[in-house]
Design a protein around this motif. Structure first.
Motif, PDB file in Angstrom:
ATOM      1  N   VAL A  49       0.838  -1.327   0.007  1.00 27.68           N
ATOM      2  CA  VAL A  49       0.101  -0.049   0.072  1.00 27.68           C
ATOM      3  C   VAL A  49       0.788   1.304   0.079  1.00 27.68           C
ATOM      4  N   ASP A  50       1.945   1.261   0.587  1.00 25.62           N
ATOM      5  CA  ASP A  50       2.524   2.461   0.976  1.00 25.62           C
ATOM      6  C   ASP A  50       3.440   2.713  -0.303  1.00 25.62           C
ATOM      7  N   THR A  51       3.179   3.225  -1.324  1.00 30.50           N
ATOM      8  CA  THR A  51       3.919   3.635  -2.495  1.00 30.50           C
ATOM      9  C   THR A  51       4.656   4.845  -2.322  1.00 30.50           C
ATOM     10  N   PRO A  52       5.667   5.064  -2.913  1.00 32.78           N
ATOM     11  CA  PRO A  52       6.425   6.383  -2.599  1.00 32.78           C
ATOM     12  C   PRO A  52       5.399   7.606  -2.701  1.00 32.78           C
ATOM     13  N   ALA A  53       4.604   7.623  -3.537  1.00 32.27           N
ATOM     14  CA  ALA A  53       3.769   8.739  -3.771  1.00 32.27           C
ATOM     15  C   ALA A  53       2.775   8.777  -2.188  1.00 32.27           C
ATOM     16  N   LYS A  54       2.342   7.670  -1.937  1.00 29.74           N
ATOM     17  CA  LYS A  54       1.495   7.656  -0.776  1.00 29.74           C
ATOM     18  C   LYS A  54       2.300   8.351   0.512  1.00 29.74           C
ATOM     19  N   LEU A  55       3.516   7.831   0.519  1.00 27.84           N
ATOM     20  CA  LEU A  55       4.561   8.152   1.472  1.00 27.84           C
ATOM     21  C   LEU A  55       4.818   9.863   1.588  1.00 27.84           C
ATOM     22  N   LYS A  56       4.888  10.327   0.303  1.00 26.36           N
ATOM     23  CA  LYS A  56       4.941  11.758   0.269  1.00 26.36           C
ATOM     24  C   LYS A  56       3.660  12.392   0.505  1.00 26.36           C
ATOM     25  N   VAL A  57       2.708  11.804   0.130  1.00 26.48           N
ATOM     26  CA  VAL A  57       1.212  12.461   0.646  1.00 26.48           C
ATOM     27  C   VAL A  57       1.442  12.618   2.588  1.00 26.48           C
TER      28      VAL A  57
END
Lengths: 204, 265, 478
Positions: A114-122
C-alpha cells in the motif's frame, strides 16, 4: 516557540537539498570519511534496496555518515504509528536547529503493498515532515523483513489489511550501528535524545 | 507408493524406508511436496474488532515444498564453500552472535565426521535465510512449518510425547543425526532434534508471556490483537511459540537449526 | 522508631502490632535515594543470605543463571530440573526496601528452552516476565525499585508456565523493611513444590515430565527444597534448645497449596503471606498459597527431631513433603515429659525413620524379645488401623491376624503378603475376604519385627521371622 520558527525556516532553506536525498547522502559520504566497507555490526551490511518518497532508489548504506533516528510503521496505521512519528518529531523539536540538521529521521514502511512512494510523500506533507531531515522509505517484502530482523521489530498482518508491529525507535550512529532503542510508545524519548546529542558532540 | 526411496541429502545419500501406501512426493533435491490444505493454527491471533468467526477459522495453506529433514552440517559446508562471507571467520557481527557455528573447529570443518549428518546448529536467522536463498528457497513461514508438523492430524499424540521427551532429555554435546521416521507428509525430524527457525519468527514476539491474553494493554505493540490458543493443554506448542518469541535474528543456539521451503513444484 | 535488634520475636510482634514500625510508604521507597552499588549475595536452600546491614538504599546487581540439569528427585529417581541457579528452589535473594535491583537473567547456552522471570516483588507488567524472555545462550536485563517490603516468590512465566514451574523454576526474594527483621539465631529457606512424573511415585530411572498429570493437578511428588529427603538426616536443619528459628517458607506450586506445619512446635510468630506489617501469634499450621510465602518463627524449648510437613498429610507420608529440624540441648521435663513410648516412626514410602528424641535410625533387634517389642511399634503405625489393636480385624473387611490359620500355615506367604501386597480373594479362619492389602515399603528389619510380633501375639504360632528371611524372599521374588 522561536526555536520552532527557526526550525521551519531552516527546513524551508533545505528543501532543494532534501529533494535529492540520495545524492545528498552520497555527497556526505565523500566528505565525512564514512568507511568504505561497513563495520561488522553495521546495518549497512544489509544489501536491501529502498525507494524514498520522491521515487529515488536508495541503498540502505546511503544513510551512512550521519546519525539516523529510524522507525518502522505504515501510513494507514491509526493506532500507535502516529505516536511513533510524534515521538520522532518530539526528538527533532528538542534539538538545536543546527543539531537537527545533522540528523536523518527515517521512516520505513512495512506495508510494501500500500505505501507507495507517492503515498509516503502525501503522508510526509500531511504531517509537516521536513524533507531536509526526513526520509520515508518503501521497500519490497524481503527488504522489510530483513531490516525488521536487524532492528528487532516484530510485525505480522493483523488480518484486516493492517499490521501488528513493535513500536521501536532506533538511534543509529554514522557507521550504521545501533546505539540505543526506545521500545513502546509510552516510553520517554529523553534517553534517546541524550544519546543523540552526545553522538553529535563526539562528531564535533 | 514407494517401498524405499533414495533421498539425496546434500553430499550424502541415504536409503530410507517409507510406509507403503504413503502418498509422498519426494523430489531429487530432498524436498517434500506438501499439498494445499486447511490448518487450525495453535495461536489464534485476531484484530480486536474482527469477528469471533475470524478467530476460529481454519487457515488455508497453499501447496509448498519443504526440506524432508533439517539442513545438516554437510549441506551447510557446501554452502560455506560457495559463499565465503558466511564462514565463521568472516561473518559480520550484524548477522550472528558470538556462538555462530560454535561446534565447528574452523571455517570449513564440521565438528567431526559423525557431525556431518547432524542438523547444523548455532546458525542465525540471517545465515539460515542466506542458505535457503542460495538454493532459490526461503525459510518456511511459521504457518507452513506448523502445518507440516500438524500433518493433517496424524500422529498428534506422538508429536506431543516426543516433544516432551526431548524437553526432558539432558542436552547432549551433539544433536542426534537426521533420519527419523517420516510423518504422513513424508517430513522427518520436526521434533526431537532441534528447534527450527521460521521466516516470520518475529511475528510472534509477544507470545512468550503466555498470560498476556489481551495485547491491547501492551504499549510495546502497535495495533490491537487478542491471542488465544486452540488447545491450552498442548504444552509443546506453547514451548515452540515461546522459543520463537525469545529469539532475535542474530541469535544462535546449540539446539537451533532450520530447513528450507519453496513454492509448489 | 528504628531498632535493629529485638529481644524476641514476640516483642517484635508486639511492637509491630502497635504500629511502631514500617512507616515507609511506597512513595518513600520510590524516592529513597540510591547510594552506591553492590552485587547481591545469593544462597541455596536451606541457607539464606545474611541480613542487610545498610541504613540506605543501594543499587543491587543480581545475576540468576538458568540451568537445565538432571538431578535426584528421590532415591533412584532422576529428573531433568529447570532451575534458577542450579538448584531447586532457586537462589534466595535478599535486599532492602527502596533498593534498585538490576536483574540479569542469564540463560545458559547448554539449555534448550527459553525462560523468563516474574518476581512477585515487582510492580510492573508481568513482574519482569515481559522484559526477560531469554533464548538459550543469552541474557536479559531489567531493573525495578523495591517498593513493598515482604517475602516474595519469583518464578519462570514462559509458556507453558505450569511446565516451567513444575520443573522447579521458582525461588524467593526477601525485601527487608528499613528497620530490618528482629534478630534470631537461625534463618532457613524452605520451599515446597509439586512434581509430575510419567512414572508413579517411586518408579526408578530418569522420569519425564507428565503433561497429563500436571493438567489434572495430580502430582507424584510433593517435596521441600527440590527432592524427597532433601532436608533430613545429616542435611536436616539444626538448632539448640533456647534458640529462635525463623523459616522463610514458600510454595512454588505449580498447583498445590501447602498446609505448613512443624510437628511438635507452635509458631510463636507468623507473618502470613510474607506480610511483615501484620504478624500473628501462636499458630499451629499456616497456609502457604501456591506462588505465595510466609515467615514463621519459633523458639525451641526441648530437644528432639521436629518433623516439618505439609499437613495435607498424604503428601507428607506418601509423596515426600517431609523435612527435619534437629534440636539438641537439655531436656525440660516441665515443657514436655519425654515420657514412656519410644515408637519407631515410619512414614510409608519415604524411607525416613525417626525415633523420638533425636534418634534417627531405630536400633536393630538383638533378640526375639526385642524384635517383638519393636514389631509392636511397626504394627501400631502401619497395620493397626485395619487389623485392629486386638488383631481381630473387621468382619467382612479386614481379616483377623489373631489365631490366623492363613498366617500360621505359611510364613513365606505372610512375608509375600506384607512385601508385595494382596489383591485376591482369600479365606481366613473360614471367612471370605475380598479387600486389597497394599504393598508396604518397609525395611527388611521392620517386616521381620512386625511379623514376629504378630506371630507371638493373640495365640499365633510363636515363630520368629528374621530380616534374612525377608531379604531371601525378596531376592527370590525378583
Amino acid at each position: 516557540m522561536s526555536h520552532r520558527l527557526l526550525f521551519v525556516a531552516a527546513a524551508a532553506a533545505l528543501v532543494a537539498f532534501g529533494s535529492g536525498a540520495a545524492c545528498a547522502h552520497d555527497m556526505q559520504h565523500m566528505t565525512m570519511d564514512a568507511p568504505a566497507e561497513p563495520t561488522s555490526a553495521s546495518l549497512y551490511n544489509l544489501e536491501s534496496k529502498w525507494t524514498n518518497q520522491d521515487g529515488a532508489s536508495v541503498p540502505l548504506g546511503a544513510l551512512g555518515g550521519k546519525p539516523v533516528v529510524a522507525a518502522m510503521g505504515y501510513t494507514s496505521c491509526k493506532d500507535m504509528c502516529p505516536a511513533i512519528v510524534a515521538n520522532m518529531m518530539w526528538i527533532e523539536r528538542h534539538m538545536s536547529e543546527d543539531a537537527a540538521r545533522r540528523v536523518t529521521f527515517a521512516f520505513f514502511s512495512i506495508d510494501s503493498a500500500v505505501d507507495t512512494p507517492a503515498k509516503l510523500k502525501v503522508y510526509a506533507d500531511e504531517h509537516g515532515l521536513d524533507p531536509g531531515s526526513w526520509t520515508l522509505f518503501h521497500g519490497d517484502d524481503d527488504a522489510v523483513r530483513e531490516l525488521a530482523a536487524a532492528l528487532g521489530v516484530g510485525y505480522r498482518p493483523d488480518g484486516l489489511g493492517g499490521f501488528d508491529h513493535a513500536a521501536v525507535i532506533s538511534l543509529i550512529d554514522d557507521k550504521g550501528e545501533i546505539v540505543v532503542q526506545q521500545r513502546g510508545t509510552q516510553a520517554s524519548s529523553d534517553e534517546l535524545l541524550a544519546a543523540l546529542n552526545s553522538l553529535l558532540e563526539k562528531r564535533n | 507408493m514407494h517401498g524405499a526411496v533414495a533421498i539425496a541429502v546434500g553430499t550424502l545419500a541415504l536409503v530410507a524406508p517409507l510406509a507403503v501406501g504413503l502418498a509422498v512426493e519426494l523430489n531429487s533435491d530432498g524436498m517434500i511436496a506438501l499439498p494445499a490444505g486447511l490448518y487450525m493454527p495453535f495461536l489464534r491471533v485476531r484484530a480486536l474488532n474482527a469477528s469471533n468467526a475470524d478467530a476460529t477459522a481454519a487457515r488455508r495453506i497453499d501447496a509448498f515444498r519443504l526440506d524432508a529433514e533439517p539442513v545438516t552440517n554437510a549441506q551447510f559446508l557446501d554452502f560455506l564453500i560457495a559463499h565465503p562471507q558466511w564462514r565463521k571467520s568472516r561473518i559480520r557481527a550484524l548477522f550472528a552472535d558470538d556462538r555462530y557455528l560454535k561446534r565447528w573447529p574452523s571455517d570449513l570443518e564440521p565438528a567431526d565426521a559423525g557431525a556431518r549428518d547432524e542438523p547444523v546448529t548455532n546458525v542465525s536467522w540471517f545465515a539460515a535465510e542466506a542458505y535457503c536463498k542460495a538454493r532459490g528457497l526461503r525459510l518456511p513461514t511459521t504457518e507452513q512449518w506448523e502445518y507440516a508438523l500438524a500433518d493433517e492430524g496424524r500422529g498428534r499424540e506422538t508429536v506431543r510425547a516426543r516433544s516432551l521427551e526431548w524437553f526432558a532429555e539432558p542436552n547432549g554435546a551433539h544433536p542426534p543425526s537426521v533420519g527419523g521416521p517420516p510423518n504422513g507428509f513424508g517430513v522427518r525430524d520436526m521434533v526431537g532434534l532441534v528447534w527450527e527457525w521460521t521466516l516470520d519468527f518475529a511475528a510472534y514476539a509477544r507470545t512468550g508471556e503466555s498470560r498476556d491474553s489481551d495485547g491491547k494493554d501492551s504499549a510495546n505493540f502497535c495495533g490491537g490483537a487478542a491471542a488465544g490458543v486452540a488447545d491450552a493443554t498442548d504444552y509443546p506448542a506453547f514451548m515452540r511459540y515461546s522459543m520463537r518469541a525469545s529469539l532475535k535474528a542474530d541469535y544462535t543456539a546449540d539446539n537451533l537449526g532450520f530447513r528450507c521451503a519453496g513454492g509448489a513444484p | 522508631m528504628r531498632v535493629r535488634s529485638f529481644g524476641s520475636g514476640a516483642a517484635m510482634a508486639a511492637l509491630l502490632i502497635a504500629g511502631a514500625a514500617f512507616a515507609a510508604s511506597r512513595e518513600d521507597n520510590l524516592n529513597d535515594p540510591i547510594t552506591g552499588q553492590e552485587n547481591a549475595v545469593l544462597a541455596d536452600a536451606p541457607n539464606v543470605p545474611p541480613p542487610v546491614q545498610r541504613d540506605h538504599a543501594t543499587k543491587i546487581v543480581v545475576h540468576l543463571e538458568v540451568r537445565e540439569l538432571e538431578g535426584r528427585l528421590a532415591d533412584a529417581v532422576r529428573y531433568t530440573f529447570w532451575t534458577f541457579g542450579g538448584h531447586v528452589p532457586g537462589k534466595f535473594i535478599r535486599i532492602r526496601e527502596g533498593d534498585l535491583v538490576e536483574m540479569h537473567l542469564d540463560n545458559h547456552p547448554d539449555n534448550k528452552m527459553p525462560h523468563n522471570i516474574d518476581l512477585h516483588a515487582v510492580n510492573g507488567p508481568g513482574g519482569g516476565a515481559a522484559a526477560s524472555l531469554t533464548a538459550p545462550g543469552h541474557s536479559s536485563v531489567f531493573s525495578f525499585k523495591a517498593l513493598n517490603p515482604g517475602l516474595y516468590v519469583y518464578h519462570c512465566a514462559t509458556a507453558p508456565v505450569a511446565m516451567h514451574i513444575g520443573n522447579g523454576m521458582y525461588g524467593m526474594i526477601l525485601v527487608e523493611p528499613k528497620e530490618g527483621l528482629p534478630k534470631v539465631d537461625h534463618e532457613y529457606y524452605v520451599m515446597q513444590g509439586d512434581f509430575y512424573t510419567q512414572g508413579a511415585n517411586g518408579d526408578q530411572g530418569l522420569q519425564p515430565f507428565s503433561m497429563a498429570k500436571v493438567i489434572d493437578e495430580k502430582p507424584e511428588y510433593v517435596v521441600f527444597n527440590g527432592s524427597v529427603g532433601s532436608t533430613v538426616g545429616d542435611k536436616a536443619l539444626t538448632a539448640k534448645v533456647g534458640e529462635t528459628v525463623r523459616l522463610f517458607v514458600g510454595d512454588g506450586g505449580p498447583n498445590l497449596v501447602s498446609s505448613f506445619h512443624v510437628i511438635g512446635q507452635i509458631f510463636d510468630v507468623v507473618y502470613p503471606e510474607g506480610n511483615l506489617a501484620a504478624p500473628t501469634r501462636n499458630v499451629q499450621t499456616t497456609m502457604i498459597p501456591a506462588g505465595g510465602a510466609a515467615i514463621v518463627q519459633f523458639q525451641m524449648s526441648v530437644p528432639g527431631t521436629f518433623i516439618i510437613v505439609d499437613h495435607s498429610i498424604e503428601r507428607a507420608f506418601n509423596r515426600g513433603a517431609l523435612a527435619q529440624l534437629k534440636v539438641s540441648g537439655e531436656e525440660n521435663k516441665l515443657v514436655y515429659s519425654g515420657k514412656t513410648f519410644d515408637l519407631v516412626y515410619q512414614p510409608e514410602g519415604t524411607g525416613i525413620r525417626v525415633a523420638g528424641q533425636g534418634q534417627i535410625v531405630a536400633p536393630a533387634a538383638q533378640s526375639k524379645a526385642e524384635r517383638i517389642e519393636l514389631g509392636a511399634g511397626v504394627f501400631a503405625n502401619n497395620c493397626q488401623a485395619c487389623h485392629q489393636a486386638d488383631g481381630e480385624g473387621v468382619p467382612d473387611a479386614f481379616p483377623p491376624l489373631a489365631k490366623s490359620d492363613y498366617l500360621n500355615g505359611d510364613k513365606i506367604r505372610a512375608i509375600k503378603t506384607v512385601t508385595g501386597g494382596l489383591e485376591t480373594k482369600l479365606t481366613v479362619n473360614g471367612h471370605d475376604f475380598n479387600g486389597v492389602m497394599p504393598a508396604w515399603s518397609l525395611s527388611d528389619e521392620d517386616i521381620a519385627d512386625v511379623l514376629t510380633y504378630v506371630y507371638n501375639t493373640w495365640g499365633n504360632s510363636g515363630q520368629e521371622v528374621t530380616p534374612e528371611e525377608v531379604r531371601a524372599y525378596r531376592i527370590k521374588a525378583q
